[in-house]
Design a protein around this motif. Structure first.
Motif, short mmCIF file in Angstrom:
data_model
loop_
_atom_site.label_atom_id
_atom_site.label_comp_id
_atom_site.label_asym_id
_atom_site.label_seq_id
_atom_site.Cartn_x
_atom_site.Cartn_y
_atom_site.Cartn_z
N UNK A 21 7.78 -1.44 7.66
CA UNK A 21 7.59 -2.33 6.50
C UNK A 21 6.21 -2.16 5.87
N UNK A 22 6.17 -2.33 4.54
CA UNK A 22 4.93 -2.07 3.82
C UNK A 22 3.89 -3.17 4.03
N UNK A 23 4.34 -4.40 4.30
CA UNK A 23 3.36 -5.46 4.54
C UNK A 23 3.88 -6.40 5.61
N UNK A 24 2.94 -7.16 6.18
CA UNK A 24 3.28 -8.12 7.23
C UNK A 24 3.91 -9.36 6.59
N UNK A 25 5.05 -9.79 7.12
CA UNK A 25 5.66 -11.06 6.71
C UNK A 25 5.03 -12.14 7.59
N UNK A 101 -5.97 3.30 -13.23
CA UNK A 101 -6.42 3.72 -11.90
C UNK A 101 -5.67 3.02 -10.77
N UNK A 102 -4.59 2.33 -11.12
CA UNK A 102 -3.93 1.45 -10.15
C UNK A 102 -3.35 2.19 -8.96
N UNK A 103 -2.69 3.31 -9.23
CA UNK A 103 -1.98 3.98 -8.15
C UNK A 103 -2.96 4.55 -7.13
N UNK A 104 -4.12 5.03 -7.61
CA UNK A 104 -5.14 5.51 -6.69
C UNK A 104 -5.75 4.34 -5.92
N UNK A 105 -5.96 3.21 -6.61
CA UNK A 105 -6.57 2.06 -5.93
C UNK A 105 -5.66 1.50 -4.86
N UNK A 106 -4.35 1.53 -5.11
CA UNK A 106 -3.40 0.93 -4.17
C UNK A 106 -2.80 1.95 -3.22
N UNK A 107 -3.00 3.24 -3.47
CA UNK A 107 -2.29 4.29 -2.74
C UNK A 107 -0.78 4.01 -2.77
N UNK A 187 5.04 -4.59 -4.90
CA UNK A 187 5.04 -4.07 -3.53
C UNK A 187 3.69 -3.40 -3.24
N UNK A 188 3.17 -2.67 -4.22
CA UNK A 188 1.90 -1.99 -4.02
C UNK A 188 0.76 -2.95 -3.78
N UNK A 189 0.69 -4.01 -4.59
CA UNK A 189 -0.36 -5.02 -4.38
C UNK A 189 -0.16 -5.73 -3.04
N UNK A 190 1.09 -6.06 -2.72
CA UNK A 190 1.36 -6.75 -1.46
C UNK A 190 0.94 -5.89 -0.28
N UNK A 191 1.28 -4.62 -0.32
CA UNK A 191 0.96 -3.71 0.78
C UNK A 191 -0.56 -3.56 0.93
N UNK A 192 -1.23 -3.38 -0.22
CA UNK A 192 -2.68 -3.16 -0.16
C UNK A 192 -3.41 -4.43 0.27
#
Lengths: 417, 79
Positions: A21-25, A101-107, A187-192
């Motif tokens: 999973x991309x982030x902790x629930x 620059x979002x995709x680089x910032x969030x990977x 999802x990207x913000x949540x994961x990062x």
């Protein structure tokens, strides 16, 4: 784990069955430095920038549903910074720079696609207004090009250029505008944010606000128990009034329903984002092929998350007037989202008149494009107690002082902005 | 959504113009104008609201409607 071509290849060897999973629930802890109410794009972005820019990682996001289930998944994915007023334009341009620059910032691949936003004009007066807006944008260092009829025809030859009543006379193009994949943004913000230590707590509805005997915020009461907080930020556009009422506040906001539509998947036909200037209709095409389009809000107060048929008809009539070819496409889905319509059509990022409570509200139907800058500026406010330089105009007291940011010039009629 | 106009009977909502919450009353003194013009209860539930039957009897009416479901209970003349 960072996404890269190498671990993509490694997971390919195991048939992509071992992704985690991309982030902790997360489950709620007893207390946090900052609790953000609302796990939409704005709340997630706020938490990410609090942790990344300001080093505040003891942060929780409480979301009554699930990540991506509210307006974060109900928008039409358009990003642009083509505003005319000085209170708005630097903020939305800051958002556009963050998108770039979002995709680089969030990977994370948010599918940011700068395919251009074209606003069509159909009269001399409208061309004058667009020239003025384009000039205002360029004075703020933002890209804007005024196109004539032939340049528009070269971009989108499929449109109806023989419409005698609403002739296409040109358009204002922002080449850097475009679209982004809304779910991937969340999802990207949540994961990062989660990777930096932020707790994302789903299925956790705030039922009350906790204050001390001086009236200052001390936390939130939820259906999963009380959570203490040094500061509480609310980012619940659509339901801002209901939450603010828990603090005894009335806001200059009405909740309205905005519908959107998507067609069956088609081969690429729409080159960017195109807006009709004579009716309210805008359209783009998702990378999956669906035509994504929308128009006006329904115009009456609503919390129902669904709209009515007259607006469906109005939007489709606008589409048929502009590009009759889409009449052959079948409508796949439509949906409604509840938006905070503010009294001047512009947002609020400010202290609430309750110590320790912070407001992020009033995004009308333009919240998606603002997601990165909204998070950046709200995090700045939460961390430093001062407004970010691009968001100084988004004050709550501007309605009392008369410093309104009324792009459309409609006055205090939320359903007309 | 169909609105039961007390003069014309039940008509389609697009014949009407929406004005919003019927609760705020224009105040006599300037000090209360900010509240009247800008602040709203923004009710999630049953709300009394002003509609104008522009393409019908041209009467202002007050519709009692649930903002969570769009269910309309009844309508009456505004005064």
């Amino acid at each position: 784990m960072r996404f890269s071509i190498f671990n993509l290849a490694a997971h390919a060897l195991t048939g992509h069955r071992r992704w985690t999973p991309s982030w902790r629930d997360a489950s709620p802890k007893a207390g946090y430095d900052v609790v953000i109410i609302g796990g939409g794009g704005h709340g997630l972005a706020t938490a990410f920038y609090l942790a990344k820019v300001h080093g505040i990682t003891n942060v929780a996001i409480v979301e009554k549903g699930w990540i991506g289930g509210g307006n974060a998944g109900r928008n039409t994915t358009i990003i642009r910074s083509n505003y005319g007023l000085p209170g708005n334009e630097p903020f939305y341009e800051w958002s556009m720079k963050l998108w770039e620059g979002l995709e680089q910032a969030l990977n994370y691949n948010a599918m940011v696609s700068q395919r251009g936003v074209l606003n069509l004009c159909h009269s001399d007066a409208q061309r004058d207004a667009y020239a003025r807006r384009g000039n205002a944008m360029r004075l703020h260092g933002v890209d804007a090009e005024l196109l004539d009829r032939n340049q528009v025809r070269a971009m989108a030859p499929f449109m109806n250029f023989d419409n005698a009543r609403f002739p296409i006379q040109g358009g204002l193009l922002q080449p850097r505008g475009g679209t982004a994949r809304h779910d991937a943004v969340n999802w990207g913000y949540a994961r990062a944010a989660s990777a930096l230590g932020v707790d994302i707590i789903q299925n956790c509805e705030v039922t009350g606000l906790l204050t001390d005997n001086q009236g200052a915020m001390t936390g939130v009461e939820t259906n999963r128990g009380p959570i203490r907080a040094g500061k509480v930020g609310m980012a619940v556009a659509g339901n801002s009034s209901r939450l603010a009422a828990m603090a005894g506040l009335r806001l200059p906001i009405e909740s309205h329903v905005l519908q959107a539509f998507v067609s069956e998947g088609l081969k690429p036909v729409i080159p960017g984002v195109i807006t009709f200037g004579a009716g309210h209709f805008y359209i783009s095409q998702s990378d999956k092929g669906g035509l994504v389009f929308g128009g006006d809000i329904d115009g009456y107060n609503s919390y129902a998350q669904r709209g009515n048929l007259p607006v469906v008809q109005d939007v489709c009539e606008g589409g048929m007037a502009l590009m009759p070819m889409i009449g052959r496409a079948r409508l796949l889905r439509s949906w409604g989202g509840i938006v905070d319509m503010s009294m001047d059509g512009s947002p609020i990022i400010d202290h609430a008149p309750v110590p320790g409570l912070y407001l992020n509200a009033g995004w009308c139907y333009g919240g998606f494009k603002a997601t990165p800058a909204s998070g950046w500026c709200f995090a700045h406010l939460l961390a430093t107690d001062t407004a970010h330089e691009t968001a100084t105009a988004f004050r709550l007291d501007r309605f009392a002082t008369g410093d309104l940011i009324d792009e459309k010039g409609q006055g205090a009629h939320p359903n007309l902005h | 959504m169909r609105i039961p106009c007390p003069h014309c009977g039940t008509r389609e909502s697009q014949e009407f113009v929406y004005r919003g919450d019927a609760a705020p009353v224009r105040p006599a003194d300037d000090g209360a104008m900010f509240d009247y013009v800008y602040l709203r209860d923004n009710v999630a539930g049953v709300m009394r609201e002003h509609w104008y039957h522009a393409q019908g009897c041209r009467q202002w009416i007050v519709v009692t409607r649930d903002t969570r479901s769009h269910a309309i209970d009844h309508a009456e003349f505004a005064r």
